[in-house]
Design a protein around this motif. Structure first.
Motif, mmCIF file in Angstrom:
data_model
loop_
_atom_site.group_PDB
_atom_site.id
_atom_site.type_symbol
_atom_site.label_atom_id
_atom_site.label_comp_id
_atom_site.label_asym_id
_atom_site.label_seq_id
_atom_site.Cartn_x
_atom_site.Cartn_y
_atom_site.Cartn_z
ATOM 1 N N LYS A 120 -3.732 14.613 7.234
ATOM 2 C CA LYS A 120 -3.934 14.550 8.690
ATOM 3 C C LYS A 120 -5.427 14.458 9.023
ATOM 4 O O LYS A 120 -5.831 13.636 9.849
ATOM 5 C CB LYS A 120 -3.313 15.786 9.330
ATOM 6 C CG LYS A 120 -3.411 15.850 10.822
ATOM 7 C CD LYS A 120 -2.721 17.112 11.330
ATOM 8 C CE LYS A 120 -3.147 17.428 12.748
ATOM 9 N NZ LYS A 120 -2.601 18.698 13.223
ATOM 10 N N LEU A 121 -6.234 15.286 8.381
ATOM 11 C CA LEU A 121 -7.682 15.272 8.636
ATOM 12 C C LEU A 121 -8.304 13.928 8.285
ATOM 13 O O LEU A 121 -9.135 13.406 9.025
ATOM 14 C CB LEU A 121 -8.381 16.378 7.833
ATOM 15 C CG LEU A 121 -8.341 17.775 8.406
ATOM 16 C CD1 LEU A 121 -8.877 18.777 7.394
ATOM 17 C CD2 LEU A 121 -9.138 17.844 9.696
ATOM 18 N N LYS A 122 -7.915 13.366 7.139
ATOM 19 C CA LYS A 122 -8.549 12.120 6.699
ATOM 20 C C LYS A 122 -8.077 10.910 7.493
ATOM 21 O O LYS A 122 -8.695 9.862 7.426
ATOM 22 C CB LYS A 122 -8.409 11.909 5.192
ATOM 23 C CG LYS A 122 -7.125 11.312 4.709
ATOM 24 C CD LYS A 122 -7.253 11.000 3.217
ATOM 25 C CE LYS A 122 -6.115 10.155 2.735
ATOM 26 N NZ LYS A 122 -6.379 9.586 1.445
ATOM 27 N N ALA A 123 -7.020 11.053 8.265
ATOM 28 C CA ALA A 123 -6.568 9.946 9.106
ATOM 29 C C ALA A 123 -7.625 9.589 10.150
ATOM 30 O O ALA A 123 -7.803 8.421 10.485
ATOM 31 C CB ALA A 123 -5.246 10.296 9.782
ATOM 32 N N ASP A 124 -8.350 10.594 10.633
ATOM 33 C CA ASP A 124 -9.319 10.376 11.710
ATOM 34 C C ASP A 124 -10.739 10.804 11.370
ATOM 35 O O ASP A 124 -11.613 10.741 12.230
ATOM 36 C CB ASP A 124 -8.876 11.140 12.965
ATOM 37 C CG ASP A 124 -7.546 10.646 13.497
ATOM 38 O OD1 ASP A 124 -7.333 9.420 13.532
ATOM 39 O OD2 ASP A 124 -6.709 11.502 13.867
ATOM 40 N N ASN A 125 -10.968 11.268 10.145
ATOM 41 C CA ASN A 125 -12.285 11.771 9.759
ATOM 42 C C ASN A 125 -12.724 11.181 8.435
ATOM 43 O O ASN A 125 -11.919 11.021 7.524
ATOM 44 C CB ASN A 125 -12.251 13.306 9.607
ATOM 45 C CG ASN A 125 -11.997 14.005 10.903
ATOM 46 O OD1 ASN A 125 -12.893 14.153 11.712
ATOM 47 N ND2 ASN A 125 -10.758 14.442 11.119
ATOM 48 N N ARG A 126 -14.009 10.906 8.346
ATOM 49 C CA ARG A 126 -14.603 10.484 7.075
ATOM 50 C C ARG A 126 -15.093 11.768 6.397
ATOM 51 O O ARG A 126 -16.062 12.367 6.830
ATOM 52 C CB ARG A 126 -15.748 9.510 7.320
ATOM 53 C CG ARG A 126 -15.283 8.238 8.021
ATOM 54 C CD ARG A 126 -16.423 7.321 8.418
ATOM 55 N NE ARG A 126 -17.400 8.048 9.216
ATOM 56 C CZ ARG A 126 -18.726 7.888 9.106
ATOM 57 N NH1 ARG A 126 -19.243 7.018 8.275
ATOM 58 N NH2 ARG A 126 -19.542 8.595 9.860
ATOM 59 N N LEU A 127 -14.374 12.199 5.353
ATOM 60 C CA LEU A 127 -14.658 13.463 4.674
ATOM 61 C C LEU A 127 -15.362 13.203 3.357
ATOM 62 O O LEU A 127 -14.901 12.398 2.548
ATOM 63 C CB LEU A 127 -13.353 14.220 4.419
ATOM 64 C CG LEU A 127 -12.512 14.541 5.656
ATOM 65 C CD1 LEU A 127 -11.139 15.049 5.253
ATOM 66 C CD2 LEU A 127 -13.228 15.541 6.539
ATOM 67 N N GLU A 142 0.574 24.045 -1.791
ATOM 68 C CA GLU A 142 0.092 22.692 -2.105
ATOM 69 C C GLU A 142 0.560 21.668 -1.086
ATOM 70 O O GLU A 142 -0.209 20.804 -0.662
ATOM 71 C CB GLU A 142 0.540 22.275 -3.515
ATOM 72 C CG GLU A 142 -0.243 22.937 -4.605
ATOM 73 C CD GLU A 142 -0.019 22.297 -5.963
ATOM 74 O OE1 GLU A 142 0.518 21.172 -6.036
ATOM 75 O OE2 GLU A 142 -0.414 22.919 -6.961
ATOM 76 N N LYS A 143 1.803 21.761 -0.694
ATOM 77 C CA LYS A 143 2.369 20.796 0.252
ATOM 78 C C LYS A 143 1.671 20.894 1.609
ATOM 79 O O LYS A 143 1.343 19.875 2.227
ATOM 80 C CB LYS A 143 3.876 21.032 0.389
ATOM 81 C CG LYS A 143 4.592 19.978 1.174
ATOM 82 C CD LYS A 143 6.096 20.201 1.134
ATOM 83 C CE LYS A 143 6.813 19.105 1.901
ATOM 84 N NZ LYS A 143 8.257 19.241 1.829
ATOM 85 N N ALA A 144 1.428 22.112 2.076
ATOM 86 C CA ALA A 144 0.771 22.315 3.374
ATOM 87 C C ALA A 144 -0.676 21.837 3.341
ATOM 88 O O ALA A 144 -1.149 21.207 4.294
ATOM 89 C CB ALA A 144 0.838 23.791 3.773
ATOM 90 N N VAL A 145 -1.386 22.129 2.252
ATOM 91 C CA VAL A 145 -2.780 21.692 2.126
ATOM 92 C C VAL A 145 -2.840 20.170 2.058
ATOM 93 O O VAL A 145 -3.661 19.539 2.737
ATOM 94 C CB VAL A 145 -3.466 22.339 0.897
ATOM 95 C CG1 VAL A 145 -4.819 21.709 0.621
ATOM 96 C CG2 VAL A 145 -3.624 23.849 1.125
ATOM 97 N N ALA A 146 -1.971 19.557 1.267
ATOM 98 C CA ALA A 146 -1.948 18.097 1.172
ATOM 99 C C ALA A 146 -1.658 17.475 2.536
ATOM 100 O O ALA A 146 -2.294 16.487 2.928
ATOM 101 C CB ALA A 146 -0.921 17.645 0.140
ATOM 102 N N ALA A 147 -0.731 18.051 3.284
ATOM 103 C CA ALA A 147 -0.399 17.526 4.612
ATOM 104 C C ALA A 147 -1.576 17.663 5.566
ATOM 105 O O ALA A 147 -1.883 16.735 6.327
ATOM 106 C CB ALA A 147 0.831 18.244 5.167
ATOM 107 N N GLU A 148 -2.243 18.809 5.528
ATOM 108 C CA GLU A 148 -3.399 19.029 6.412
ATOM 109 C C GLU A 148 -4.548 18.080 6.074
ATOM 110 O O GLU A 148 -5.179 17.517 6.963
ATOM 111 C CB GLU A 148 -3.864 20.486 6.338
ATOM 112 C CG GLU A 148 -5.048 20.796 7.225
ATOM 113 C CD GLU A 148 -4.785 20.640 8.720
ATOM 114 O OE1 GLU A 148 -5.774 20.498 9.465
ATOM 115 O OE2 GLU A 148 -3.615 20.669 9.153
ATOM 116 N N LEU A 149 -4.808 17.882 4.791
ATOM 117 C CA LEU A 149 -5.889 16.980 4.394
ATOM 118 C C LEU A 149 -5.542 15.533 4.723
ATOM 119 O O LEU A 149 -6.422 14.755 5.127
ATOM 120 C CB LEU A 149 -6.215 17.158 2.918
ATOM 121 C CG LEU A 149 -6.802 18.519 2.544
ATOM 122 C CD1 LEU A 149 -7.058 18.597 1.048
ATOM 123 C CD2 LEU A 149 -8.062 18.821 3.331
#
Length: 179
Positions: A107-114, A98-105
């Motif tokens: 990071k992704l949402k910092a620069d991407n409109r998901l 959970e922690k790794a997925v939350a961190a990756e998401l």
């Protein structure tokens, strides 16, 4: 700056499953504009089951339908700890604890409109981890009576209403964010 935004067709009794069997009588230009705006993202974020269904359907869909090209060419991130290979064009697997997925998401949402469609379990998990920036519910004036609901039992998640719009068909477009 990016975001995670989810749009859900939902019945009055909370069902999101099989909207093709109850949603279309309520689809009009107003809803089309709202749905179009919800699809204006840099990439799609999907749960495993939604990904599997989309990956089975869209590569075989009518090539003359502009939606087919849009769905197939879009960047896709699928959150799954069981998917070992993402074969649908432009797909990337996001996995881990959970922690790794939350961190990756995050990071992704910092620069991407998901944008998310379907993926009820993923949406619920994202809400519980305060990762959803906008929850769009297109509430249809129908009781479906059976099917998968958007929310299962789980933790309480306080939300703040950002806007509400009633369409001529009686569909109410509610937009929430975390409180």
């Amino acid at each position: 700056m990016g975001y995670i935004k989810t749009g859900q067709f939902i019945s009055l009794d909370g069902v999101i499953e099989a909207p093709e069997s109850w949603h279309f009588p309520y689809f009009d230009d107003e809803m089309g504009a709202a749905v179009g705006a919800l699809m204006d993202n840099d990439a799609m974020l999907l749960g495993r089951r939604t990904y599997d269904g989309f990956a089975e359907y869209w590569p075989q869909a009518d090539a003359n339908d502009p939606m087919t090209a849009q769905m197939n060419s879009a960047r896709k991130y699928v959150v799954s700890n069981t998917l070992t290979e993402a074969t649908w064009e432009n797909s990337t697997i996001v996995s881990g604890d959970e922690k790794a997925v939350a961190a990756e998401l995050t990071k992704l949402k910092a620069d991407n409109r998901l944008g998310i469609t379907g993926s009820a379990g993923l949406v619920q998990w994202l809400l519980q981890h305060s990762l959803v920036d906008e929850l769009h519910l297109l509430v249809h004036p129908i009781v479906v009576g059976k099917g998968q609901k958007l929310f299962a039992d789980g933790d309480s998640v306080p939300l703040k209403l950002l806007s509400s719009t009633t369409f001529g068909t009686g569909v109410v477009h509610l937009v929430y964010t975390n409180a």
